[in-house]
Scaffold this motif. Structure first.
Motif, PDB file in Angstrom:
ATOM      1  N   VAL A 268      -8.656   1.387  -3.870  1.00  0.00           N
ATOM      2  CA  VAL A 268      -8.599   2.129  -2.606  1.00  0.00           C
ATOM      3  C   VAL A 268      -9.696   1.595  -1.693  1.00  0.00           C
ATOM      4  CG1 VAL A 268      -8.727   4.380  -1.486  1.00  0.00           C
ATOM      5  CG2 VAL A 268      -7.764   4.186  -3.793  1.00  0.00           C
TER       6      VAL A 268
ATOM      7  N   LEU B  28      -5.544   8.147   2.509  1.00  0.00           N
ATOM      8  CA  LEU B  28      -5.750   7.606   1.165  1.00  0.00           C
ATOM      9  C   LEU B  28      -4.613   6.643   0.860  1.00  0.00           C
ATOM     10  CD1 LEU B  28      -7.385   7.673  -1.491  1.00  0.00           C
ATOM     11  CD2 LEU B  28      -5.861   9.497  -2.264  1.00  0.00           C
ATOM     12  N   HIS B  29      -4.906   5.352   0.874  1.00  0.00           N
ATOM     13  CA  HIS B  29      -3.909   4.321   0.630  1.00  0.00           C
ATOM     14  C   HIS B  29      -4.201   3.634  -0.696  1.00  0.00           C
ATOM     15  CE1 HIS B  29      -3.074   3.917   5.241  1.00  0.00           C
ATOM     16  NE2 HIS B  29      -2.581   5.026   4.711  1.00  0.00           N
ATOM     17  N   LEU B  30      -3.229   3.676  -1.604  1.00  0.00           N
ATOM     18  CA  LEU B  30      -3.380   3.030  -2.897  1.00  0.00           C
ATOM     19  C   LEU B  30      -2.912   1.585  -2.791  1.00  0.00           C
ATOM     20  CD1 LEU B  30      -2.000   5.768  -5.336  1.00  0.00           C
ATOM     21  CD2 LEU B  30      -4.242   5.594  -4.273  1.00  0.00           C
TER      22      LEU B  30
ATOM     23  N   ARG C 107     -14.817  11.966  -2.477  1.00  0.00           N
ATOM     24  CA  ARG C 107     -14.434  10.574  -2.234  1.00  0.00           C
ATOM     25  C   ARG C 107     -15.648   9.745  -1.804  1.00  0.00           C
ATOM     26  NH1 ARG C 107      -9.469   8.494   1.558  1.00  0.00           N
ATOM     27  NH2 ARG C 107     -10.075   6.300   1.705  1.00  0.00           N
TER      28      ARG C 107
ATOM     29  N   TYR D  21      -5.944   2.239  -9.340  1.00  0.00           N
ATOM     30  CA  TYR D  21      -5.528   1.510  -8.156  1.00  0.00           C
ATOM     31  C   TYR D  21      -6.699   1.382  -7.191  1.00  0.00           C
ATOM     32  CZ  TYR D  21      -1.134   2.701 -10.265  1.00  0.00           C
ATOM     33  OH  TYR D  21      -0.122   2.848 -11.184  1.00  0.00           O
TER      34      TYR D  21
ATOM     35  N   ASP E  60     -15.382   1.374  -0.925  1.00  0.00           N
ATOM     36  CA  ASP E  60     -14.231   1.124  -1.781  1.00  0.00           C
ATOM     37  C   ASP E  60     -14.417   1.795  -3.140  1.00  0.00           C
ATOM     38  OD1 ASP E  60     -13.609  -0.461   0.347  1.00  0.00           O
ATOM     39  OD2 ASP E  60     -13.950  -2.369  -0.677  1.00  0.00           O
TER      40      ASP E  60
ATOM     41  N   PRO F 221       0.830  -1.217   0.000  1.00  0.00           N
ATOM     42  CA  PRO F 221       0.000   0.000   0.000  1.00  0.00           C
ATOM     43  C   PRO F 221       0.859   1.258   0.000  1.00  0.00           C
ATOM     44  CG  PRO F 221      -0.783  -1.588   1.621  1.00  0.00           C
ATOM     45  CD  PRO F 221       0.524  -2.105   1.128  1.00  0.00           C
TER      46      PRO F 221
ATOM     47  N   GLN G 181      -8.692  -0.304   6.093  1.00  0.00           N
ATOM     48  CA  GLN G 181      -7.258  -0.086   5.955  1.00  0.00           C
ATOM     49  C   GLN G 181      -6.543  -0.482   7.236  1.00  0.00           C
ATOM     50  OE1 GLN G 181      -6.321   3.820   4.657  1.00  0.00           O
ATOM     51  NE2 GLN G 181      -7.833   3.837   3.029  1.00  0.00           N
TER      52      GLN G 181
END
Length: 488
Positions: free
Chosen positions: A466, A411-413, A442, A464, A446, A397, A472
């Protein structure tokens, strides 16, 4: 009397040395100016020939080799010219820093960073040797292209290339950049008439995301190639042996097979026999990063690598400045080198980053963006204990929160979802520039974050996964899990 004579002699000597120093400095500056002017003239001639060659059908292998040499010398010349101008700016700013603090506060930060990275950058304070080296190389190549230009004038012109956009960045943003030699090699292979029987096979071998599919699609869009073949078939390593004979009953057929791993010789033999039994002329192209698959080729393979550093820098600078003239923003040119080193030759990274920079040509914004990308890499190193092998194809991530206006939710890709996962579960899609401008759009659950959508066929979309904030995992948990795995 002796005191007077001594003082007069000392004054004359001092003036003489001052005269010699000023004369030497003026001569040195004049020589550099002449080199720069000469290099600019040669670059104009070289660029004109390369651009003309890009819209011609070249079948002569010697001409293709000379075209590659000319292109490399041209991009090296552009790099040397930019480097020289950047070093001139550094020298000038160093002089002004001693007399005014306002200039130092405006430009001092990038200059300090630029000097700090001198160990990994190709830029040097005294760059006259690099300028001279580029000038000699380009003069040598240009002086030997007379026959090339004469033969080029006799090559057939591609009609689709007559409407080339005026702005270079519009061209590279919508057409394949570079690869002129490889493109001509593929076209020559496809248009060469072969008698019925064993199909000709061309392997195209290259690393991940170097443009193998883009090259083939670009060639397929060529008017002459499309009129030569009536059918285009694409297979993967899972289904390549299932050639549908009914779809190949008339006209020539182009078959493209993409392999992600090596193939059993027996499976390839079955495929090749099935292709041979078809009563039409067939050409086969193999796309893979596996070098051993070149053994199935009936002609020499084409090896695609990442662009040369000078060529990649030219591409990135063209995309980043857009329709603006780079020479009007010399301070930003100082940072182009650092961006290109950070991106590591990645096409996937160059386009979205350059697009972001193109929206705001201010020094503060470019520095802020550069720092964010550097911090992203540092954070990845601190969390996972290793450098990112590819900053836009994450194996772990990536915390992208810093790129959003604060305050914003994390915000984790995650790694891109597979085609099967996408077909089973469709998620909302948000473009990265939209969420950077307005994080409130946003979705609650997901979603897929689109970082770049290529305008060049096959128009690949890079997105990607998210997950929602609730799903998370914390960075500490991820690192602890990785450390436990290493202990095992």
């Amino acid at each position: 009397m002796e005191v007077v004579l001594s003082a007069a002699a000392g004054d004359l000597v001092s003036r003489f040395f001052s005269f010699l120093i000023n004369k030497y400095s003026d001569d040195a500056c004049s020589e550099e100016e002449r080199r720069v002017e000469r290099l600019q003239q040669l670059l104009l001639r070289a660029h004109m020939v390369v651009e003309e060659a890009d819209r011609r059908y070249i079948t002569n292998s010697g001409m293709l080799l000379q075209l590659k040499m000319l292109s490399r010398a041209m991009y090296h010349g552009y790099h040397a010219l930019d480097t020289f101008k950047c070093n001139q700016l550094i020298k000038e700013s160093s002089k002004e820093v001693t007399t005014t603090n306002s200039f130092a506060s405006y430009l001092g930060t990038p200059i300090k960073r630029f000097r700090a990275n001198g160990g990994i950058s190709n830029h040097k304070v005294d760059n006259s040797c690099d300028l001279q080296d580029a000038l000699v190389k380009l003069e040598t190549v240009v002086s030997n292209i007379t026959e090339f230009v004469i033969l080029l004038s006799g090559c057939e012109c591609e009609s689709m290339m007559f409407h080339r956009p005026y702005d270079t960045y519009l061209y590279v943003d919508n057409f394949m950049f570079g690869r002129q030699t490889e493109k001509q090699q593929v076209i020559n292979f496809l248009l060469q008439h072969d008698p019925l029987g064993s199909p000709a096979v061309l392997p195209i071998i290259g690393g991940h995301l170097v443009g193998k599919k883009t090259l083939v699609k670009h060639v397929w869009n060529n008017e002459k190639v499309r009129s030569y073949f009536s059918t285009f078939l694409h297979f993967s390593g899972d289904n390549f042996s299932r050639i549908d004979n009914e779809r190949c009953t008339s006209g020539r057929t182009l078959v493209v097979v993409t392999f992600v791993s090596d193939v059993d010789d027996g499976e390839w033999k079955s495929f090749y026999q099935a292709a041979t039994s078809i009563s039409t002329e067939i050409k086969v192209i193999i796309l893979s990063k596996v070098e051993s698959l070149a053994r199935y080729g009936t002609v020499d393979p084409i090896h695609l690598t990442r662009l040369q550093d000078d060529e990649y820098k030219y591409l990135f600078k063209t995309l980043a400045f857009g329709s603006a003239r780079a020479k009007d923003h010399p301070k930003l040119t100082l940072l182009v080198e650092e961006f290109t080193q950070l991106l590591g030759g990645s096409f996937v990274g160059a386009y979205p980053v350059a697009y972001t920079l193109r929206m705001n040509l201010s020094l503060r914004f470019w520095l802020s963006t550069l720092n964010k990308h550097k911090n992203l890499r540092k954070n990845n190193l601190s969390v996972y204990g290793e450098h990112m092998s590819h900053p836009y194809i994450p194996h772990y991530p990536i915390d992208f929160t810093e790129f959003l206006p604060s305050p914003a939710a994390p915000l984790h890709l995650m790694h891109p979802r597979t085609e099967a996962e996408v077909s089973q579960r469709k998620l909302p899609k948000i473009r990265i520039e939209e969420i950077m401008m307005n994080p409130s759009i946003r979705p609650k659950g997901d979603f897929d974050l689109v970082t770049w959508e290529s305008r060049i066929p096959p128009c690949t979309v890079f997105s990607y996964y998210v997950p929602s904030c609730a799903q998370q995992k914390s960075k500490r948990t991820l690192r602890r899990k990785r450390e436990d795995t290493l202990r095992l």
